[in-house]
Motif scaffolding. Structure first.
Motif, PDB file in Angstrom:
ATOM      1  N   THR A  32      -6.627   0.556   4.343  1.00 13.56           N
ATOM      2  CA  THR A  32      -6.004  -0.453   5.182  1.00 13.56           C
ATOM      3  C   THR A  32      -5.366   0.205   6.397  1.00 13.56           C
ATOM      4  O   THR A  32      -4.952   1.350   6.357  1.00 13.56           O
ATOM      5  N   ARG A  33      -5.317  -0.564   7.480  1.00  7.76           N
ATOM      6  CA  ARG A  33      -4.695  -0.078   8.705  1.00  7.76           C
ATOM      7  C   ARG A  33      -3.413  -0.851   8.923  1.00  7.76           C
ATOM      8  O   ARG A  33      -3.352  -2.039   8.615  1.00  7.76           O
ATOM      9  N   VAL A  56       0.857  -1.173   0.000  1.00  3.28           N
ATOM     10  CA  VAL A  56       0.000   0.000   0.000  1.00  3.28           C
ATOM     11  C   VAL A  56       0.894   1.223   0.000  1.00  3.28           C
ATOM     12  O   VAL A  56       1.684   1.426   0.915  1.00  3.28           O
ATOM     13  N   ALA A  57       0.787   2.003  -1.052  1.00  2.00           N
ATOM     14  CA  ALA A  57       1.591   3.214  -1.143  1.00  2.00           C
ATOM     15  C   ALA A  57       0.951   4.311  -0.318  1.00  2.00           C
ATOM     16  O   ALA A  57      -0.264   4.428  -0.241  1.00  2.00           O
ATOM     17  N   SER A  58       1.773   5.092   0.338  1.00  2.00           N
ATOM     18  CA  SER A  58       1.211   6.207   1.094  1.00  2.00           C
ATOM     19  C   SER A  58       0.800   7.300   0.122  1.00  2.00           C
ATOM     20  O   SER A  58       1.404   7.457  -0.934  1.00  2.00           O
TER      21      SER A  58
END
Length: 187
Positions: free
Chosen positions: A54-55, A39-41
């Motif tokens: 997503t966490r 997951v890219a910020s």
């Protein structure tokens, strides 16, 4: 002369065939490896309303110290300010942080020598699930939790041997440790 099929029959046949192929591929994909995507910020150009769905995973609990013995026991780490409840197979079934008093026990092997449901601690706080396991510097060392769930800092200048924990952790420890249950104290 061959009979010609109506167009609806062709469309129905192709639809059924495509659906069967998709179902077969879906079943096959479900039994295969499942890749995970990073997951890219969000970048600075991302809109302010966009949020990642997503966490991050919580960190894994600290590992049971290797030199803490074998079998069913309570393990207390002085430096880690943590307790582990360990079953007969050597697996930690629960771990939680604690707030020690001003006097620490020496590293070593002990056992629960006395249990008291509730009383007033030497710091004046009403406590429950009190489980004594040793004496250090003339002070009784015991696990307990405050009745109100709080964990006030130890009073300055007092010698206190209470190792406090959250209320639900105190109840779990009370259920786990009877008189005679082993306690391993490690640095």
């Amino acid at each position: 002369m061959a009979a010609r099929l109506p167009s609806w029959a062709w469309v129905t046949g192709l639809t059924v065939g495509a659906t069967a192929a998709v179902v077969a591929l879906a079943v096959q994909a479900d039994h295969g490896p499942h890749p995970t995507a990073a997951v890219a910020s969000p970048s600075a150009s991302a809109s302010a309303g966009a949020h990642a769905s997503t966490r991050p995973k919580p960190p894994a609990p600290p590992v049971l110290p290797a030199a803490s013995g074998v079998g069913r026991r309570i393990v207390y780490s002085i430096g880690g300010k943590r307790v582990w409840l360990v079953d007969a197979t050597g697996k930690a079934t629960r771990t939680f942080t604690v707030w020690p008093g001003t006097v620490n026990p020496q590293p070593g092997r002990y056992s629960i020598i006395k249990r008291i449901q509730s009383l007033k601690g030497s710091d004046g706080v009403e406590i429950e699930h009190v489980m004594y396991f040793t004496v250090a510097s003339g002070v009784n060392i015991a696990f307990s939790n405050a009745l109100d769930g709080s964990s006030p800092p130890p009073a300055d200048g007092k010698k206190l041997g209470g190792i406090r924990m959250d209320k639900e952790d105190g109840a779990a420890l009370w259920s786990f440790g009877d008189q005679g249950t082993g306690v391993a104290v490690v640095n």
